[in-house]
Design a protein around this motif. Structure first.
Motif, PDB file in Angstrom:
ATOM      1  N   ASP A   5       0.782  -0.885  -0.157  1.00  0.00           N
ATOM      2  CA  ASP A   5      -0.169   0.356  -0.254  1.00  0.00           C
ATOM      3  C   ASP A   5       0.929   1.171   0.083  1.00  0.00           C
ATOM      4  O   ASP A   5       0.208   2.224  -0.226  1.00  0.00           O
ATOM      5  CB  ASP A   5      -0.731   0.174   1.143  1.00  0.00           C
ATOM      6  N   ASN A 111      -5.091   9.233   5.277  1.00  0.00           N
ATOM      7  CA  ASN A 111      -4.483   8.527   4.187  1.00  0.00           C
ATOM      8  C   ASN A 111      -2.658   7.932   4.388  1.00  0.00           C
ATOM      9  O   ASN A 111      -2.144   7.474   3.794  1.00  0.00           O
ATOM     10  CB  ASN A 111      -4.745   8.052   2.908  1.00  0.00           C
ATOM     11  N   ASP A 223      -7.657   6.850  -8.101  1.00  0.00           N
ATOM     12  CA  ASP A 223      -8.043   7.552  -6.829  1.00  0.00           C
ATOM     13  C   ASP A 223      -9.305   8.079  -6.326  1.00  0.00           C
ATOM     14  O   ASP A 223     -10.258   9.042  -5.360  1.00  0.00           O
ATOM     15  CB  ASP A 223      -7.376   8.234  -5.507  1.00  0.00           C
TER      16      ASP A 223
END
Length: 388
Positions: A5, A111, A223
Motif C-alpha cells: 500500500d 490516508n 483514487d
C-alpha cells in the motif's frame, strides 16, 4: 500498513525486507524524503513487517494481532513522536503523548500522506514553531530503558526529525548510539541539513526517491474521478508531492489563487521598476492586501507560496532557454510564464532567487512576515528595472 500500500520504489521495499530476513536491522535509521512522499507509511510498513507474527516473503500478513495493532497505531511497542506546541487546549509543557489521539485521527483522515502544514492547522499552531521537545526526548529515553511489552522489537518513529528543538536533540545521542537490545529508531526527515551532525553520524541513511510524475498520475486516476488531462496537469504541478496532488484533485482553487497573486505581484513590481512609473499601474494597496492574506494563512503557507514562486521562475527560465523536456507546467502556468518571460534574464533571475531564499530564511526564523514580504517585493522590483 503493508508494503503493497506504500507509494515507494519497489527496490527500496525489498532492501528493507531483506534487512529483516537477514537479521541486519540497523538500530537507528534516517528516512530522508521529499515533501509529499509516503515516508511515514513506509516506516509503519517496515515496523509492521518486523513485528509480524506470520510474515510472508514480500509483506506482513496484515491479519495477526501485531499487524492489526500497528495498523491502528495502537501497538504498545510502537512509540511515535512528532512536532507539537502549545494550543488552546494545552497551554503549557506540550509533548507528543498529549496529542496522540489527534495525531491518529490526522493520519487516518489523510490516508498516511502526511504534511506538516496540515498537521499544524489540525493543532491550531500554524503560526508557531512546533518542535519535538525536551519532554519528548526524556520520554524516549525512559521508554528505551523499559523491556518491550510483547517480547519483540521496540520501535520509535520520529516524524519530521528536523523539528528537534536545538536543546533537545543532544539528549538522545547516547540512546541512539547504544540503544537497548531489539530497539529500532526511525527518524523521518525532509531536510537533513537541519539535523545535527552528531545525530546524522549515528543513523543509517535511507533515501526515499521522489514519486514519479507518471506514478502520481496513475494514482490520481485510481483514487479520484478525474479525466486524464486534469490528472496530467496535477501530476506536473505536484512534482513528486502526492499531498499537493491530493489537494489539487479535490480543489485546485488554492493553486489558481496563488497564480493570480503571483501575477498581481509581478505586474506591480514591473510597473514600479520603470523610471517614471504610473502609481495606478503599481496598485500597491492591492499588493499589500495580497500579502496580508498570505500572512494570515500561517508561516507554512507563506513558505509554500514562496516555493511556488520559485518554481514558476525556474520553469520560466527552462522555457526561455529552450529546455522543454525539463519543464513541468500546466496551461495556466505556461500562460503566466509566457507573459512575463521578457522581463527575466540569467543575471536578474539568479539575484531574485537569492532574495526568495532570504525571504524563506527569515520566515523560518519567525521574522516579521509583513516586513519580510514588503522588503522582498521592493528588492524584486529593483532587480526587474531595465539596465541603464
Amino acid at each position: 500498513m503493508q508494503f503493497k500500500d506504500v507509494m515507494v520504489d519497489d527496490s527500496l521495499k525489498q532492501r528493507l525486507i531483506m534487512s529483516v530476513k537477514e537479521n541486519r536491522i540497523s538500530h537507528a535509521q534516517l528516512f530522508l524524503s521529499q515533501p509529499g512522499s509516503h515516508s511515514f507509511a513506509l516506516a509503519l510498513a517496515y515496523a509492521q513487517y518486523i513485528c509480524c507474527q506470520n510474515r510472508g516473503e514480500d509483506d506482513s500478513c496484515g491479519e495477526c494481532p501485531s499487524c492489526v495493532k500497528i495498523s491502528k497505531l495502537a501497538h504498545p511497542d510502537l512509540h511515535i513522536f512528532f512536532p507539537n506546541c502549545t494550543t488552546n487546549s494545552v497551554k503549557k509543557d506540550p509533548e507528543s503523548s498529549m496529542f496522540m489521539d489527534d495525531f491518529r485521527k490526522f493520519v487516518f483522515q489523510n490516508n498516511f500522506h502526511l504534511n506538516l502544514n496540515d498537521w499544524l492547522l489540525e493543532l491550531g499552531g500554524e503560526n508557531k514553531q512546533a518542535t519535538i521537545n525536551i519532554r519528548d526526548c526524556s520520554t524516549i529515553i525512559s521508554q528505551n530503558s523499559i523491556k518491550s511489552y510483547e517480547g519483540g522489537y521496540k520501535i520509535f518513529i520520529l516524524w519530521m526529525a528536523e523539528r528537534f528543538y536545538h536543546d533537545a536533540a543532544p539528549k538522545l545521542l547516547k540512546t541512539l548510539e547504544e540503544p537497548e537490545n531489539k530497539t529500532l529508531f526511525i527518524l523521518i526527515s525532509e531536510n537533513n541539513d537541519k539535523i545535527l551532525n552528531t545525530i546524522l553520524s549515528r543513523t543509517q541513511l535511507v533515501k526515499i526517491p521522489k514519486i514519479s510524475t507518471q506514478r502520481i498520475k496513475e494514482q490520481l486516476l485510481q483514487d479520484f474521478e478525474i479525466d486524464e488531462d486534469k490528472a496530467t496537469d496535477i501530476a506536473a504541478i505536484a512534482d513528486g508531492n502526492y499531498n499537493k496532488a491530493i489537494a489539487l484533485a479535490g480543489d485546485n482553487s488554492e493553486h489558481l489563487q496563488n497564480l493570480e497573486d503571483i501575477n498581481l505581484i509581478l505586474k506591480s513590481a514591473l510597473a514600479l521598476s520603470r523610471p517614471n512609473f504610473d502609481r495606478s499601474q503599481v496598485a500597491f494597496l492591492d499588493v499589500q492586501e495580497c500579502f496580508e492574506k498570505i500572512i494570515k494563512n500561517g508561516r507554512e503557507y507563506q513558505k509554500s507560496f514562496m516555493d511556488g514562486f520559485i518554481r514558476i521562475l525556474r520553469n520560466l527560465m527552462i522555457i526561455k532557454y529552450k529546455n522543454e523536456s525539463l519543464c513541468k507546467v500546466t496551461k495556466q502556468e505556461r500562460t503566466l510564464i509566457n507573459h512575463y518571460a521578457g522581463a527575466f534574464n540569467l543575471k536578474n533571475v539568479s539575484k531574485i532567487f537569492d532574495e526568495c531564499n532570504k525571504c524563506l530564511y527569515h520566515i523560518q526564523r519567525n521574522g516579521n512576515s509583513k516586513l519580510i514580504f514588503l522588503d522582498w517585493y521592493l528588492k524584486v522590483s529593483q532587480l526587474l528595472a531595465p539596465a541603464q
